[in-house]
Design a protein around this motif. Structure first.
Motif, PDB file in Angstrom:
ATOM      1  N   ILE A 224       0.861  -1.180   0.000  1.00 18.58           N
ATOM      2  CA  ILE A 224       0.000   0.000   0.000  1.00 18.58           C
ATOM      3  C   ILE A 224       0.899   1.232   0.000  1.00 18.58           C
ATOM      4  O   ILE A 224       1.763   1.385   0.865  1.00 18.58           O
ATOM      5  CB  ILE A 224      -0.913   0.013   1.237  1.00 18.58           C
ATOM      6  CG1 ILE A 224      -1.748  -1.269   1.294  1.00 18.58           C
ATOM      7  CG2 ILE A 224      -1.814   1.244   1.227  1.00 18.58           C
ATOM      8  CD1 ILE A 224      -2.493  -1.445   2.605  1.00 18.58           C
ATOM      9  N   GLU A 225       0.707   2.117  -0.978  1.00 20.71           N
ATOM     10  CA  GLU A 225       1.593   3.265  -1.128  1.00 20.71           C
ATOM     11  C   GLU A 225       0.802   4.549  -1.313  1.00 20.71           C
ATOM     12  O   GLU A 225      -0.406   4.525  -1.575  1.00 20.71           O
ATOM     13  CB  GLU A 225       2.516   3.048  -2.329  1.00 20.71           C
ATOM     14  CG  GLU A 225       3.364   1.793  -2.205  1.00 20.71           C
ATOM     15  CD  GLU A 225       4.239   1.578  -3.422  1.00 20.71           C
ATOM     16  OE1 GLU A 225       5.373   2.059  -3.398  1.00 20.71           O
ATOM     17  OE2 GLU A 225       3.784   0.937  -4.369  1.00 20.71           O
ATOM     18  N   THR A 226       1.495   5.671  -1.187  1.00 14.90           N
ATOM     19  CA  THR A 226       0.857   6.958  -1.448  1.00 14.90           C
ATOM     20  C   THR A 226       0.546   7.078  -2.936  1.00 14.90           C
ATOM     21  O   THR A 226       1.215   6.473  -3.781  1.00 14.90           O
ATOM     22  CB  THR A 226       1.772   8.119  -1.022  1.00 14.90           C
ATOM     23  OG1 THR A 226       3.035   7.986  -1.692  1.00 14.90           O
ATOM     24  CG2 THR A 226       2.001   8.089   0.483  1.00 14.90           C
ATOM     25  N   ALA A 227      -0.453   7.874  -3.262  1.00 19.36           N
ATOM     26  CA  ALA A 227      -0.956   7.937  -4.635  1.00 19.36           C
ATOM     27  C   ALA A 227       0.081   8.447  -5.623  1.00 19.36           C
ATOM     28  O   ALA A 227       0.107   8.033  -6.779  1.00 19.36           O
ATOM     29  CB  ALA A 227      -2.207   8.815  -4.685  1.00 19.36           C
ATOM     30  N   ASN A 228       0.960   9.355  -5.199  1.00 21.42           N
ATOM     31  CA  ASN A 228       1.900   9.972  -6.136  1.00 21.42           C
ATOM     32  C   ASN A 228       3.310   9.389  -6.053  1.00 21.42           C
ATOM     33  O   ASN A 228       4.241   9.932  -6.635  1.00 21.42           O
ATOM     34  CB  ASN A 228       1.970  11.486  -5.907  1.00 21.42           C
ATOM     35  CG  ASN A 228       2.368  11.828  -4.489  1.00 21.42           C
ATOM     36  OD1 ASN A 228       2.441  10.948  -3.641  1.00 21.42           O
ATOM     37  ND2 ASN A 228       2.609  13.105  -4.222  1.00 21.42           N
ATOM     38  N   GLY A 229       3.477   8.288  -5.348  1.00 19.50           N
ATOM     39  CA  GLY A 229       4.803   7.693  -5.216  1.00 19.50           C
ATOM     40  C   GLY A 229       5.099   6.698  -6.321  1.00 19.50           C
ATOM     41  O   GLY A 229       4.191   6.155  -6.958  1.00 19.50           O
TER      42      GLY A 229
END
Length: 228
Positions: free
Chosen positions: A33-38
Motif C-alpha cells: 500500500i503506497e501513497t498515490a503519487n509515489g
C-alpha cells in the motif's frame, strides 16, 4: 535511507523431514500500500520465508551457503539477495573501475576495502536479518542481503505472487520483508496438502527514501561520489 535492523530468532527447521511427513506448497499474494503519487514498489524485491513454530527435526545449520551480488554500471545486481545464516556472499566487481563494499549493520558490520575490476571479495552473514550494503565511492549503490534461518524461502514475482514449495504440515511463522514497509509476521497453519489463500498487504505509506552515510558515518562528497 531508513533501514530497520531486523534480528529474527534462529529456529532451524525442516531440512531433515522424513518421507512420511506430509508436504505441500504455501502460496500467496503480496501487495504494498503506497501513497498515490509515489513510484510503485518493485514487488520482486520482497522476501518471504517460513520459520518453525514449535519443535521440528533438526537439519543442517546452513542453508543456501553461497550467493553472489555483482557490481555493474554502478549498481548492485541483484538489489536484494537471500543467504542462509552463516553463509557467504561474494561481491564480484564487473565494472571497469574500483568499488568499496561495506555495511554498518548492527547485525554484523564489514568493510571489504577497495578493489578493482575483475576482482571479487566475500563475507559471511552470521545472524538472521536484513543487512544494508553500500559502496563507499558511489552513493547511489544500495543492496540488501537478507539472511534467513530456514530453507523455506521465496522471492515474490513481479505480480506479487509467491510460492514456497514442499513445506511440511504444521504451524509456521510467516515473515514478509520489503524495504519500503515494516516487516510482516503472522502465524499460519499449513495443512498436509498446502495452503494457497494467503494475502499480505504491506503498508509502505510511511516510506521516505533518505541518503545514507559513507563507511565513516559521514555524508558523501557530491564532487567525488560518482567520479569513477
Amino acid at each position: 535511507m531508513r533501514v530497520a535492523a531486523l534480528a529474527w530468532g534462529v529456529a532451524v527447521c525442516g531440512a531433515g523431514v522424513t518421507r512420511l511427513e506430509a508436504q505441500g506448497a504455501v502460496r500467496g499474494q503480496l501487495r504494498v500500500i503506497e501513497t498515490a503519487n509515489g513510484a510503485p514498489a518493485t514487488l520482486s524485491d520482497a522476501v518471504i520465508f517460513l520459520e518453525a513454530s514449535g519443535e521440528r527435526p533438526r537439519g543442517p545449520t546452513v542453508y543456501m551457503a553461497k550467493a553472489s551480488v555483482g557490481m555493474r554500471l554502478r549498481e548492485f545486481v541483484p538489489r536484494v539477495q537471500t543467504i542462509g545464516v552463516g553463509g557467504a556472499v561474494a561481491f564480484p566487481n564487473q565494472d571497469p573501475f574500483s568499488h568499496n563494499v561495506f555495511s554498518n549493520s548492527a547485525l554484523g558490520a564489514f568493510d571489504l576495502g577497495l578493489y578493482r575490476t575483475g576482482k571479487s571479495r566475500a563475507t559471511t552473514f552470521p545472524k538472521a536479518g536484513v543487512y544494508a550494503i553500500y559502496c563507499n565511492i558511489h552513493a547511489r549503490m544500495v543492496s540488501y542481503v537478507v539472511a534467513v534461518p530456514t530453507p523455506y524461502v521465496a522471492r515474490a514475482q513481479a505480480s506479487g505472487v509467491f510460492t514456497i514449495a514442499r513445506v511440511p504440515a504444521g504451524a509456521w511463522r510467516l515473515h514478509v520483508w520489503h524495504e519500503r514497509a515494516p516487516e510482516h509476521v503472522e502465524t499460519i497453519i499449513v495443512p498436509a496438502d498446502g495452503l494457497s489463500d494467503i494475502v499480505v498487504a504491506l503498508d509502505g505509506r510511511g516510506y521516505v527514501p533518505k541518503p545514507h552515510t559513507n563507511k565513516f558515518g559521514q555524508p558523501y562528497a557530491t564532487s567525488r561520489a560518482d567520479r569513477y
